[in-house]
Design a protein around this motif. Structure first.
Motif, short mmCIF file in Angstrom:
data_model
loop_
_atom_site.label_atom_id
_atom_site.label_comp_id
_atom_site.label_asym_id
_atom_site.label_seq_id
_atom_site.Cartn_x
_atom_site.Cartn_y
_atom_site.Cartn_z
N SER A 1 -58.63 6.60 -65.19
CA SER A 1 -59.50 7.18 -64.17
C SER A 1 -58.97 6.79 -62.79
CB SER A 1 -60.93 6.68 -64.35
OG SER A 1 -60.99 5.30 -64.07
N ARG A 2 -59.62 7.31 -61.76
CA ARG A 2 -59.23 6.98 -60.39
C ARG A 2 -59.39 5.49 -60.14
NH1 ARG A 2 -61.92 10.60 -56.07
NH2 ARG A 2 -60.32 11.99 -56.84
N ASN A 3 -60.45 4.89 -60.67
CA ASN A 3 -60.66 3.45 -60.50
C ASN A 3 -59.57 2.64 -61.20
OD1 ASN A 3 -62.98 3.79 -59.00
ND2 ASN A 3 -64.32 3.70 -60.78
N ASP A 4 -59.16 3.09 -62.40
CA ASP A 4 -58.09 2.40 -63.12
C ASP A 4 -56.79 2.42 -62.32
OD1 ASP A 4 -59.82 1.92 -65.24
OD2 ASP A 4 -59.18 3.71 -66.35
N ILE A 5 -56.48 3.58 -61.75
CA ILE A 5 -55.25 3.71 -60.97
C ILE A 5 -55.34 2.89 -59.69
CG2 ILE A 5 -53.84 5.35 -59.67
CD1 ILE A 5 -54.49 7.39 -61.90
N ALA A 6 -56.52 2.85 -59.07
CA ALA A 6 -56.70 2.05 -57.86
C ALA A 6 -56.54 0.56 -58.18
CB ALA A 6 -58.06 2.32 -57.24
N ASN A 7 -57.10 0.12 -59.31
CA ASN A 7 -56.95 -1.28 -59.70
C ASN A 7 -55.49 -1.62 -59.99
OD1 ASN A 7 -59.69 -1.79 -59.48
ND2 ASN A 7 -60.09 -1.39 -61.63
N LEU A 8 -54.81 -0.73 -60.67
CA LEU A 8 -53.39 -0.93 -60.96
C LEU A 8 -52.57 -1.00 -59.67
CD1 LEU A 8 -51.21 -1.18 -63.13
CD2 LEU A 8 -51.04 1.31 -63.09
N SER A 9 -52.88 -0.12 -58.75
CA SER A 9 -52.18 -0.11 -57.46
C SER A 9 -52.41 -1.43 -56.72
CB SER A 9 -52.66 1.05 -56.62
OG SER A 9 -52.10 1.01 -55.34
N GLN B 1 -53.11 -4.33 -58.05
CA GLN B 1 -52.36 -5.37 -58.74
C GLN B 1 -50.87 -5.30 -58.42
OE1 GLN B 1 -53.42 -4.85 -62.84
NE2 GLN B 1 -55.35 -5.96 -62.64
N LEU B 2 -50.34 -4.09 -58.31
CA LEU B 2 -48.93 -3.93 -57.95
C LEU B 2 -48.65 -4.46 -56.55
CD1 LEU B 2 -48.05 -0.42 -59.41
CD2 LEU B 2 -47.19 -2.63 -60.16
N VAL B 3 -49.56 -4.21 -55.63
CA VAL B 3 -49.39 -4.72 -54.27
C VAL B 3 -49.41 -6.24 -54.29
CG1 VAL B 3 -50.53 -4.89 -52.02
CG2 VAL B 3 -50.27 -2.67 -53.11
N ASN B 4 -50.31 -6.84 -55.07
CA ASN B 4 -50.37 -8.30 -55.16
C ASN B 4 -49.10 -8.87 -55.77
OD1 ASN B 4 -52.94 -8.33 -54.08
ND2 ASN B 4 -53.97 -8.42 -56.05
N VAL B 5 -48.59 -8.23 -56.82
CA VAL B 5 -47.35 -8.69 -57.45
C VAL B 5 -46.19 -8.58 -56.46
CG1 VAL B 5 -45.65 -8.13 -59.23
CG2 VAL B 5 -48.06 -8.29 -59.82
N ASP B 6 -46.14 -7.47 -55.72
CA ASP B 6 -45.08 -7.28 -54.73
C ASP B 6 -45.13 -8.37 -53.66
OD1 ASP B 6 -42.88 -5.88 -53.62
OD2 ASP B 6 -44.22 -4.92 -52.17
N ALA B 7 -46.33 -8.71 -53.21
CA ALA B 7 -46.48 -9.76 -52.21
C ALA B 7 -46.01 -11.10 -52.77
CB ALA B 7 -47.93 -9.86 -51.75
N LYS B 8 -46.34 -11.38 -54.03
CA LYS B 8 -45.91 -12.64 -54.64
C LYS B 8 -44.39 -12.68 -54.80
CE LYS B 8 -50.19 -13.67 -57.05
NZ LYS B 8 -50.86 -13.86 -58.34
N VAL B 9 -43.79 -11.56 -55.17
CA VAL B 9 -42.33 -11.50 -55.29
C VAL B 9 -41.68 -11.74 -53.93
CG1 VAL B 9 -40.39 -9.94 -55.75
CG2 VAL B 9 -42.28 -10.07 -57.36
N ASP B 10 -42.25 -11.15 -52.88
CA ASP B 10 -41.71 -11.37 -51.54
C ASP B 10 -41.79 -12.83 -51.14
OD1 ASP B 10 -41.07 -8.72 -51.22
OD2 ASP B 10 -42.89 -8.21 -50.07
#
Length: 134
Positions: free
Chosen positions: A64-72, A74-83
């Motif tokens: 759903s839209r909420n699932d995709i928003a949550n995934l997005s 989480q991806l932003v958080n992972v990207d920040a941690k990788v940086d």
């Protein structure tokens, strides 16, 4: 039990029923009371449709839209941690260069200390031998 869902028929029934209810409410009391009831009804129908859509999407295994928003998110958080990890690695690489020179200095210092220790041992042995000869 059959799970054949015809979304068009469901929407068509919903539209006709909500249209009939809307017409009845407008005819009964058009002033603010009627509008308030209509708005309340619309909110309840929207909630019902959102829940139904969510369940349907879950049933057919579609995000759903909420699932995709949550995934997005989480991806932003992972990207920040990788940086931040990359920055930390860069800092450590810079420090390793300093540690290499520090290790060399420490090794040189150890050699100097051993040399001084040997010289002190020689001096002590010479002093002991000179005292023994007296």
């Amino acid at each position: 039990m059959s799970n054949d869902y015809n979304l068009f028929e469901i929407w068509k029934d919903f539209y006709s029923q909500s249209s009939n209810i809307f017409d009845e409410k407008v005819m009964e009391s058009f002033p603010s009371e009627g509008l308030g009831q209509i708005l309340d009804m619309n909110l309840q129908v929207k909630k019902l449709m959102d829940e139904t859509t969510e369940r349907y999407l879950q049933f057919v295994n579609v995000p759903s839209r909420n699932d995709i928003a949550n995934l997005s998110s989480q991806l932003v958080n992972v990207d920040a941690k990788v940086d931040s990890l990359e920055e930390l690695l860069e800092e450590n690489k810079g420090k390793q260069g300093n540690q290499g020179s520090f290790q060399r200095e420490l090794t040189d210092l150890k050699k100097d200390m051993k040399s001084l220790d040997n010289k002190l041992n020689q001096i002590l042995s010479l002093l002991k031998s000179s005292e023994a000869t007296k």
